[in-house]
Design an enzyme around this catalytic site. Structure first.
Site, short mmCIF file in Angstrom:
data_model
loop_
_atom_site.label_atom_id
_atom_site.label_comp_id
_atom_site.label_asym_id
_atom_site.label_seq_id
_atom_site.Cartn_x
_atom_site.Cartn_y
_atom_site.Cartn_z
N THR A 202 -2.15 3.33 3.97
CA THR A 202 -1.20 4.39 4.23
C THR A 202 -0.35 4.21 5.49
O THR A 202 -0.87 3.85 6.54
CB THR A 202 -2.01 5.68 4.47
OG1 THR A 202 -2.94 5.79 3.42
CG2 THR A 202 -1.14 6.89 4.57
N THR B 57 1.76 6.89 0.66
CA THR B 57 0.86 5.82 0.23
C THR B 57 0.87 5.64 -1.28
O THR B 57 1.22 6.58 -2.01
CB THR B 57 -0.59 6.16 0.67
OG1 THR B 57 -1.43 5.04 0.45
CG2 THR B 57 -1.16 7.34 -0.08
N THR C 32 -5.34 7.51 8.22
CA THR C 32 -5.29 6.37 7.32
C THR C 32 -6.73 5.99 6.97
O THR C 32 -7.65 6.33 7.70
CB THR C 32 -4.55 5.19 8.00
OG1 THR C 32 -4.51 4.09 7.09
CG2 THR C 32 -5.24 4.74 9.27
N GLY C 33 -6.89 5.30 5.85
CA GLY C 33 -8.23 4.89 5.46
C GLY C 33 -8.68 5.57 4.18
O GLY C 33 -7.84 6.02 3.39
N SER D 67 0.82 -1.21 0.00
CA SER D 67 0.00 0.00 0.00
C SER D 67 0.85 1.26 0.00
O SER D 67 0.33 2.36 0.14
CB SER D 67 -0.92 -0.01 1.22
OG SER D 67 -0.18 -0.23 2.39
N ARG E 286 -6.48 9.88 -9.51
CA ARG E 286 -7.10 10.09 -8.19
C ARG E 286 -6.01 10.37 -7.14
O ARG E 286 -4.98 9.72 -7.10
CB ARG E 286 -7.89 8.85 -7.80
CG ARG E 286 -8.57 8.93 -6.42
CD ARG E 286 -7.73 8.31 -5.33
NE ARG E 286 -8.46 8.21 -4.06
CZ ARG E 286 -7.91 7.86 -2.91
NH1 ARG E 286 -6.62 7.56 -2.86
NH2 ARG E 286 -8.60 7.80 -1.80
N VAL E 287 -6.26 11.36 -6.31
CA VAL E 287 -5.36 11.67 -5.20
C VAL E 287 -6.18 11.61 -3.92
O VAL E 287 -7.30 12.15 -3.86
CB VAL E 287 -4.74 13.07 -5.38
CG1 VAL E 287 -3.98 13.50 -4.14
CG2 VAL E 287 -3.82 13.09 -6.60
N GLY E 288 -5.65 10.97 -2.90
CA GLY E 288 -6.37 10.85 -1.63
C GLY E 288 -5.94 11.91 -0.64
O GLY E 288 -5.46 12.99 -1.00
N ASP E 289 -6.12 11.59 0.63
CA ASP E 289 -5.81 12.56 1.69
C ASP E 289 -4.33 12.64 2.02
O ASP E 289 -3.87 13.66 2.55
CB ASP E 289 -6.56 12.15 2.98
CG ASP E 289 -6.13 10.75 3.45
OD1 ASP E 289 -6.05 9.83 2.61
OD2 ASP E 289 -5.86 10.60 4.66
N GLY F 231 -9.41 8.08 1.78
CA GLY F 231 -8.96 9.46 1.75
C GLY F 231 -10.05 10.48 1.51
O GLY F 231 -10.03 11.57 2.09
N1 GLY Z 1 -5.52 7.18 2.81
C1 GLY Z 1 -4.99 6.85 1.58
C2 GLY Z 1 -5.81 7.18 0.42
O1 GLY Z 1 -7.03 7.24 0.52
O2 GLY Z 1 -5.27 7.36 -0.64
#
Ligand code: GLY
Length: 326
Positions: free
Chosen positions: A186, A204, A237-238, A81, A214-217, A240
Site C-alpha cells: 500500500t 492499494t 501499510t502491511g 501493489s 477480500r477488502v483490507g484496511d 490489513g
Molecule cells: N494494507 C493493504 C491490505 O492489506 O490490503
C-alpha cells in the site's frame, strides 16, 4: 552472577533504549517542523511525494496534494501493489481499495473496485458528490464511469505472469492465507499544506492472491487512514486484517492527541497490533504519522519499512524503526 532472568531483563532494557534512541532520532528529524510537508509509505513514496510537492509548493491544498501522490503510484505499471499493474486476487481479478480524508473531517472510500486506474480519485468524488462514505464493487465502478472515469485493463503482462506462476505453485490455495510476498505494499500519504491543514489518502491493490472480494484496511477510515485537523494524520501499510483489528490509524491519531510524538504514537500502535495478533511474527504492519506541528514519525513490526518525506529542503527516504531488529 548473571541469571537468565537478569540477562533477559538487561537485553530487553538495551533493546528498549536502542528503540528509544531511534525514535528520538526520528522525532528530531523535524525539530523545526516544516510546512508544507508530505510523507508517504515505502520507496514508491519518493516519486509520489514529488507529485504532491508540485501542488504544495505552489500554495495548493493538502487534499489536492495527497490525491496527486496517490494518482502517481496508481498509474505506475511498475508498482505492483497499487492501481495499474497491481497483483490480482487468486482468481486473476485486480481489485482496488482506496480512501481519502480532508481537513474538514469529510472522507470517501471505494473497495473492490475493478478496471478503474485511479481509485483514490473516485474515493474523493464519493466524498464530494454523494451523501455516503464508501462505495464497493459494481456500484463503485458504475459511479466512477458515470463521473468520467474510463475502463482500463489493470492486469499487466508482468502481474499476469506472476499470478499464473503462483497458481501453478499453489493448487490448494483456497485455504491458505497469503501474506504479501514482497516487503512492501500500500501507499499511504499524509500531508500538511502551507495553511496548516492536513489531509491523507491510502490506495492499494491489496494483498496479493487474496480471496476474491477480500477488502483490507486501506479503504477503511480509521484503519488504513485517519486525519484530525486539530491533531494530526496517520496511515498504515502491511497486512490489513491486523491493522483493522487495532483500528490502527485512528489509534495513532488518538495517541498523538494524548501527547505522544508521531514516532511514539506509531510505536504504541504497533504494540497494540502485536497484542491483538498472536501470529504477529509472520506479519508486517507499519504506520507513518504527521502531527499538526509538522513533526513526523514511523514504526513497523519488521525491519525494512521505509517512508518518503518531502519538504522545502527536498525529498528523502527514511528507514523506519521496527519492533524486530535487523
Ligand atoms: N494494507 C493493504 C491490505 O492489506 O490490503
Amino acid at each position: 552472577m548473571t541469571t537468565r532472568r537478569n540477562f533477559l531483563g538487561t537485553a530487553v532494557a538495551v533493546a528498549a533504549a536502542t528503540a528509544d534512541a531511534t525514535l528520538f532520532a526520528q522525532d528530531a528529524i523535524n525539530e523545526k517542523p516544516m510546512r508544507p510537508l508530505v510523507l508517504s509509505t515505502w520507496r514508491h513514496g519518493v516519486p509520489a511525494n514529488k507529485a504532491a510537492w508540485q501542488v504544495l509548493s505552489t500554495g495548493g491544498t493538502a487534499l489536492d496534494a495527497v490525491e496527486a501522490a496517490a494518482r502517481d503510484s496508481e498509474s505506475d505499471p511498475d508498482n505492483m501493489s497499487v492501481g495499474l499493474g497491481g497483483r490480482p486476487d487468486r482468481d486473476g481479478n485486480v481489485t482496488l481499495d482506496a480512501c481519502i480524508m480532508g481537513p474538514d473531517g469529510n472522507c470517501g472510500a471505494v473497495a473492490c473496485l475493478t478496471e478503474i486506474e485511479n481509485p483514490a480519485s473516485v474515493a474523493r468524488l464519493v466524498m464530494e458528490r454523494t451523501p455516503h462514505v464508501m462505495l464497493v464493487g459494481e456500484g463503485a465502478q458504475e459511479f466512477a464511469l458515470a463521473n468520467g472515469f474510463t475502463r482500463t485493463n489493470l492486469l499487466t503482462p508482468k502481474a499476469r505472469n506472476e499470478w499464473e506462476k503462483w497458481k501453478a505453485d499453489h493448487p490448494d490455495a483456497v485455504r491458505e492465507r497469503q501474506v504479501n510476498v514482497e516487503n512492501h505494499d500500500t501507499i499511504g500519504i499524509v500531508a500538511v499544506d502551507s495553511a496548516g491543514d492536513l489531509a491523507g489518502a491510502c490506495t492499494t491493490s491489496g494483498m496479493a492472491w487474496k480471496m476474491h472480494g477480500r477488502v483490507g484496511d486501506s479503504p477503511i477510515i480509521g484503519a488504513g487512514l485517519y486525519v484530525d485537523n486539530e491533531v494530526g494524520a496517520a496511515t498504515a501499510t502491511g497486512v490489513g486484517e491486523a491493522v483493522i483489528r487495532a483500528v490502527g490509524s485512528f489509534l495513532v491519531v488518538e495517541l498523538m492527541r494524548q501527547g505522544r510524538s508521531p514516532a511514539e504514537a506509531c510505536r504504541e500502535a504497533v504494540e497494540r497490533v502485536v497484542a491483538k495478533n498472536p501470529d504477529w511474527k509472520e506479519l508486517q504492519v507499519g504506520f507513518i504519522a504527521l502531527d499538526k506541528a509538522g513533526r513526523i514519525g514511523g514504526y513497523a513490526i519488521q525491519p525494512g519499512f521505509e517512508y518518503a518525506v518531502h519538504d522545502a529542503t527536498g525529498g528523502r527516504l527514511e528507514t523506519s524503526a521496527s519492533r524486530v531488529s535487523q
